[in-house]
Enzyme design. Structure first.
Site, PDB file in Angstrom:
ATOM      1  N   HIS A 179     -41.541   3.806 -46.659  1.00 54.86           N
ATOM      2  CA  HIS A 179     -40.069   3.883 -47.011  1.00 54.86           C
ATOM      3  C   HIS A 179     -39.592   2.963 -47.936  1.00 54.86           C
ATOM      4  O   HIS A 179     -39.988   1.685 -47.897  1.00 54.86           O
ATOM      5  CB  HIS A 179     -39.279   3.929 -45.830  1.00 54.86           C
ATOM      6  CG  HIS A 179     -39.240   2.746 -44.911  1.00 54.86           C
ATOM      7  ND1 HIS A 179     -40.256   2.849 -43.898  1.00 54.86           N
ATOM      8  CD2 HIS A 179     -38.343   1.832 -44.739  1.00 54.86           C
ATOM      9  CE1 HIS A 179     -39.906   1.652 -43.208  1.00 54.86           C
ATOM     10  NE2 HIS A 179     -38.994   1.134 -43.838  1.00 54.86           N
ATOM     11  N   HIS A 199     -36.041   0.886 -49.250  1.00 61.16           N
ATOM     12  CA  HIS A 199     -34.810   0.696 -48.913  1.00 61.16           C
ATOM     13  C   HIS A 199     -34.130   0.669 -50.332  1.00 61.16           C
ATOM     14  O   HIS A 199     -34.597  -0.250 -51.264  1.00 61.16           O
ATOM     15  CB  HIS A 199     -34.714  -0.794 -48.128  1.00 61.16           C
ATOM     16  CG  HIS A 199     -34.987  -0.656 -46.912  1.00 61.16           C
ATOM     17  ND1 HIS A 199     -34.400  -0.598 -45.785  1.00 61.16           N
ATOM     18  CD2 HIS A 199     -36.420  -1.046 -46.530  1.00 61.16           C
ATOM     19  CE1 HIS A 199     -35.176  -0.730 -44.728  1.00 61.16           C
ATOM     20  NE2 HIS A 199     -36.192  -1.253 -45.097  1.00 61.16           N
TER      21      HIS A 199
HETATM   22  P1  AMP Z   1     -38.216  -1.349 -41.945  1.00 62.56           P
HETATM   23  O1  AMP Z   1     -38.145  -2.582 -41.349  1.00 62.56           O
HETATM   24  O2  AMP Z   1     -38.414  -1.713 -43.380  1.00 62.56           O
HETATM   25  O3  AMP Z   1     -39.249  -0.922 -41.251  1.00 62.56           O
HETATM   26  O4  AMP Z   1     -36.825  -0.570 -42.031  1.00 62.56           O
HETATM   27  C1  AMP Z   1     -36.711   0.440 -41.202  1.00 62.56           C
HETATM   28  C2  AMP Z   1     -35.238   0.911 -41.376  1.00 62.56           C
HETATM   29  O5  AMP Z   1     -34.995   2.176 -40.463  1.00 62.56           O
HETATM   30  C3  AMP Z   1     -34.225   0.150 -40.747  1.00 62.56           C
HETATM   31  O6  AMP Z   1     -33.397  -0.406 -41.595  1.00 62.56           O
HETATM   32  C4  AMP Z   1     -33.447   0.900 -39.690  1.00 62.56           C
HETATM   33  O7  AMP Z   1     -32.013   0.636 -39.811  1.00 62.56           O
HETATM   34  C5  AMP Z   1     -33.939   2.166 -40.305  1.00 62.56           C
HETATM   35  N1  AMP Z   1     -33.794   3.165 -39.335  1.00 62.56           N
HETATM   36  C6  AMP Z   1     -34.264   3.322 -38.018  1.00 62.56           C
HETATM   37  N2  AMP Z   1     -33.968   4.502 -37.294  1.00 62.56           N
HETATM   38  C7  AMP Z   1     -33.369   5.217 -38.261  1.00 62.56           C
HETATM   39  C8  AMP Z   1     -32.948   6.618 -38.020  1.00 62.56           C
HETATM   40  N3  AMP Z   1     -33.131   7.395 -37.149  1.00 62.56           N
HETATM   41  N4  AMP Z   1     -32.203   7.106 -39.170  1.00 62.56           N
HETATM   42  C9  AMP Z   1     -31.927   6.333 -40.269  1.00 62.56           C
HETATM   43  N5  AMP Z   1     -32.358   5.127 -40.310  1.00 62.56           N
HETATM   44  C10 AMP Z   1     -33.293   4.613 -39.103  1.00 62.56           C
END
Ligand code: AMP
Ligand code: ZN
Length: 138
Positions: A100, A102
């Protein structure tokens, strides 16, 4: 589809998410823990992880949507700037193991700081050695 993956469940529609854009290959939805309001995640529908194991054509499509979201944050949210961030592995701060990006809208007075602590190489030769290690495998 990986049944244990929360982002695969979002793609499948079995976990709720606030979607802002989708096409045949890609989905963009709001991050539930925004660094700045408007923080959006862009993911491939298919489960890939990490970046290094993702086919380049998948990345090309994903990056086109990252650009689209960044543009929407500038025009729709009147963002002054945009950060794009992507983590691979827990050492890099990755929490969800489904590729993903950001896409984070930035405003002059949003109060967020990356605390980007630039360091120094011990000597110019050290930087040359690190560069040589990279060149050797490229
Ligand atoms: P990372 O640390 O790059 O793996 O980021 C994971 C991101 O996913 C974090 O910013 C979380 O806030 C976001 N996240 C986790 N669960 C969900 C969800 N169910 N819906 C939307 N965002 C999420
Ligand atoms: Zn997944």
């Amino acid at each position: 589809m990986n049944a244990d993956c929360i982002f695969c469940r979002i793609v499948a529609g079995t976990m709720p998410a606030t979607r802002v854009y989708e096409d045949a290959d890609t989905l963009a939805f709001m991050d539930i823990g925004p660094i700045v309001k408007g923080h959006t995640l862009v993911i491939p529908r298919e489960h890939f992880d990490p970046l290094t194991q993702t086919p380049a054509p998948v990345l090309a499509k994903l990056m086109a949507v990252v650009q689209k979201i960044a543009q929407a944050q500038m025009t729709g949210l009147r963002a002054d700037g945009v950060n794009v961030l992507q983590a691979n592995g827990t050492a890099a701060g990755q929490v969800v193991p489904h590729l993903h990006f950001h896409v984070i809208p930035r405003f002059r007075a949003d109060g967020h700081h990356w605390n980007w602590a630039a360091k120094k190489y011990e000597c110019p030769e050290e930087m040359q050695q690190v560069a040589a290690a990279l060149r050797a495998v490229l």
